[in-house]
Design a protein around this motif. Structure first.
Motif, mmCIF file in Angstrom:
data_model
loop_
_atom_site.group_PDB
_atom_site.id
_atom_site.type_symbol
_atom_site.label_atom_id
_atom_site.label_comp_id
_atom_site.label_asym_id
_atom_site.label_seq_id
_atom_site.Cartn_x
_atom_site.Cartn_y
_atom_site.Cartn_z
ATOM 1 N N LEU A 98 41.625 25.267 48.220
ATOM 2 C CA LEU A 98 40.971 26.578 48.109
ATOM 3 C C LEU A 98 41.918 27.687 48.572
ATOM 4 O O LEU A 98 41.976 28.756 47.959
ATOM 5 N N ALA A 99 42.660 27.427 49.637
ATOM 6 C CA ALA A 99 43.618 28.416 50.135
ATOM 7 C C ALA A 99 44.718 28.666 49.106
ATOM 8 O O ALA A 99 45.108 29.815 48.871
ATOM 9 N N LEU A 100 45.200 27.602 48.472
ATOM 10 C CA LEU A 100 46.246 27.734 47.456
ATOM 11 C C LEU A 100 45.748 28.590 46.291
ATOM 12 O O LEU A 100 46.430 29.508 45.835
ATOM 13 N N ILE A 101 44.544 28.316 45.825
ATOM 14 C CA ILE A 101 43.989 29.076 44.699
ATOM 15 C C ILE A 101 43.711 30.520 45.109
ATOM 16 O O ILE A 101 43.975 31.454 44.348
ATOM 17 N N ALA A 102 43.214 30.723 46.324
ATOM 18 C CA ALA A 102 42.962 32.085 46.806
ATOM 19 C C ALA A 102 44.250 32.911 46.815
ATOM 20 O O ALA A 102 44.224 34.113 46.575
ATOM 21 N N ARG A 103 45.363 32.236 47.049
ATOM 22 C CA ARG A 103 46.665 32.915 47.075
ATOM 23 C C ARG A 103 47.259 33.084 45.679
ATOM 24 O O ARG A 103 48.305 33.697 45.516
ATOM 25 N N GLY A 104 46.600 32.498 44.659
ATOM 26 C CA GLY A 104 47.093 32.644 43.291
ATOM 27 C C GLY A 104 47.669 31.375 42.702
ATOM 28 O O GLY A 104 48.064 31.340 41.549
ATOM 29 N N GLY A 105 47.774 30.339 43.500
ATOM 30 C CA GLY A 105 48.422 29.104 43.069
ATOM 31 C C GLY A 105 47.532 28.206 42.245
ATOM 32 O O GLY A 105 46.342 28.471 42.100
ATOM 33 N N PRO A 106 48.103 27.190 41.712
ATOM 34 C CA PRO A 106 49.488 26.765 41.904
ATOM 35 C C PRO A 106 50.473 27.796 41.340
ATOM 36 O O PRO A 106 50.100 28.690 40.605
ATOM 37 N N PHE A 107 51.718 27.615 41.726
ATOM 38 C CA PHE A 107 52.768 28.541 41.340
ATOM 39 C C PHE A 107 53.775 27.837 40.455
ATOM 40 O O PHE A 107 54.053 26.659 40.642
ATOM 41 N N VAL A 108 54.285 28.562 39.492
ATOM 42 C CA VAL A 108 55.286 28.018 38.578
ATOM 43 C C VAL A 108 56.408 29.029 38.413
ATOM 44 O O VAL A 108 56.284 30.190 38.811
ATOM 45 N N LYS A 109 57.469 28.538 37.806
ATOM 46 C CA LYS A 109 58.624 29.386 37.552
ATOM 47 C C LYS A 109 59.187 28.982 36.191
ATOM 48 O O LYS A 109 59.161 27.810 35.837
ATOM 49 N N ASN B 65 32.166 24.818 61.304
ATOM 50 C CA ASN B 65 33.295 24.873 60.372
ATOM 51 C C ASN B 65 34.366 25.868 60.792
ATOM 52 O O ASN B 65 35.515 25.757 60.370
ATOM 53 N N LYS B 66 34.016 26.833 61.602
ATOM 54 C CA LYS B 66 34.928 27.929 61.922
ATOM 55 C C LYS B 66 36.237 27.446 62.525
ATOM 56 O O LYS B 66 37.310 27.896 62.115
ATOM 57 N N VAL B 67 36.174 26.537 63.479
ATOM 58 C CA VAL B 67 37.389 26.058 64.136
ATOM 59 C C VAL B 67 38.267 25.305 63.140
ATOM 60 O O VAL B 67 39.486 25.500 63.092
ATOM 61 N N GLU B 68 37.643 24.457 62.328
ATOM 62 C CA GLU B 68 38.414 23.691 61.350
ATOM 63 C C GLU B 68 39.072 24.616 60.322
ATOM 64 O O GLU B 68 40.231 24.423 59.950
ATOM 65 N N ILE B 69 38.356 25.621 59.864
ATOM 66 C CA ILE B 69 38.900 26.550 58.878
ATOM 67 C C ILE B 69 40.059 27.349 59.455
ATOM 68 O O ILE B 69 41.093 27.518 58.814
ATOM 69 N N THR B 70 39.911 27.840 60.674
ATOM 70 C CA THR B 70 41.007 28.614 61.269
ATOM 71 C C THR B 70 42.193 27.746 61.632
ATOM 72 O O THR B 70 43.267 28.249 61.895
ATOM 73 N N GLY B 71 42.021 26.429 61.612
ATOM 74 C CA GLY B 71 43.125 25.503 61.859
ATOM 75 C C GLY B 71 43.980 25.247 60.638
ATOM 76 O O GLY B 71 44.962 24.514 60.700
ATOM 77 N N VAL B 72 43.644 25.871 59.510
ATOM 78 C CA VAL B 72 44.438 25.699 58.284
ATOM 79 C C VAL B 72 45.226 26.982 58.062
ATOM 80 O O VAL B 72 44.686 28.006 57.611
ATOM 81 N N PRO B 73 46.527 26.976 58.388
ATOM 82 C CA PRO B 73 47.338 28.204 58.303
ATOM 83 C C PRO B 73 47.341 28.832 56.914
ATOM 84 O O PRO B 73 47.392 30.052 56.784
ATOM 85 N N GLU B 74 47.255 28.009 55.865
ATOM 86 C CA GLU B 74 47.276 28.543 54.507
ATOM 87 C C GLU B 74 46.067 29.440 54.238
ATOM 88 O O GLU B 74 46.149 30.405 53.482
ATOM 89 N N ILE B 75 44.944 29.109 54.856
ATOM 90 C CA ILE B 75 43.750 29.948 54.692
ATOM 91 C C ILE B 75 43.972 31.304 55.342
ATOM 92 O O ILE B 75 43.689 32.343 54.758
ATOM 93 N N LEU B 76 44.509 31.285 56.543
ATOM 94 C CA LEU B 76 44.759 32.553 57.236
ATOM 95 C C LEU B 76 45.770 33.399 56.486
ATOM 96 O O LEU B 76 45.617 34.618 56.386
ATOM 97 N N GLU B 77 46.821 32.770 55.915
ATOM 98 C CA GLU B 77 47.788 33.517 55.111
ATOM 99 C C GLU B 77 47.120 34.090 53.869
ATOM 100 O O GLU B 77 47.376 35.218 53.485
ATOM 101 N N GLY B 78 46.282 33.281 53.228
ATOM 102 C CA GLY B 78 45.646 33.701 51.983
ATOM 103 C C GLY B 78 44.667 34.843 52.160
ATOM 104 O O GLY B 78 44.504 35.678 51.280
ATOM 105 N N MET B 79 43.992 34.855 53.280
ATOM 106 C CA MET B 79 42.994 35.887 53.504
ATOM 107 C C MET B 79 43.666 37.163 53.937
ATOM 108 O O MET B 79 43.205 38.234 53.747
ATOM 109 N N LEU C 298 40.110 22.350 51.696
ATOM 110 C CA LEU C 298 40.426 23.654 52.291
ATOM 111 C C LEU C 298 41.814 24.133 51.875
ATOM 112 O O LEU C 298 42.001 25.306 51.543
ATOM 113 N N GLU C 299 42.777 23.221 51.868
ATOM 114 C CA GLU C 299 44.136 23.587 51.478
ATOM 115 C C GLU C 299 44.185 24.012 50.009
ATOM 116 O O GLU C 299 44.882 24.966 49.650
#
Length: 130
Positions: free
Chosen positions: A46-57, A116-130, A43-44
């Motif tokens: 998937l959330a990272l990729i949904a947000r565009g990550g991984p990230f580099v500089k 799955n709903k409770v577990e998914i909403t328990g991952v802050p990165e998913i909520l940020e990404g969406m 889940l973490e």
């Protein structure tokens, strides 16, 4: 080696896109949910990729620019403005738009299962990404 980092931290590297597309395909059948939801870190990631990550500089190193991985921007750290850090400090999103879409669809598919709903909403990165 630095070449290794630059190769696999590039949006032109298709391995990440195919991997997330495979996971998205597996999420299409609810029978797979129990296996996928028990996969450590899925889940973490998937959330990272949904947000565009991984990230580099790009940073200067020995008279040339080098690619270094950096932590993903957070909603809180950007003053509540999504994506502002990316623009401010030249952080680059490595995931392609297609990979990001597949990650979002995978999360959406997993969220269809009632348990799955409770577990998914328990991952802050998913909520940020969406």
């Amino acid at each position: 080696s630095l070449d290794f980092v630059q190769t696999y931290n590039s949006s032109s590297w298709l391995g990440r896109e195919y991997a997330v597309e495979t996971i998205r395909s597996l999420t299409a059948a609810e029978e797979n949910d129990r296996y996928l939801m028990n996969a450590p870190g899925l889940l973490e990631m998937l959330a990272l990729i949904a947000r565009g990550g991984p990230f580099v500089k790009h940073v200067p190193c020995e008279n040339k620019l080098s690619v270094v991985p950096v932590a993903p921007p957070t909603f809180e750290a950007s003053g509540g403005i999504p994506g502002s850090r990316v623009a401010i400090d030249n952080t680059l999103c490595v995931a392609s738009d297609k990979a990001r879409l597949h990650a979002c669809i995978a999360i959406m598919n997993l969220s269809c299962g009632k348990s799955n709903k409770v577990e998914i909403t328990g991952v802050p990165e998913i909520l940020e990404g969406m």
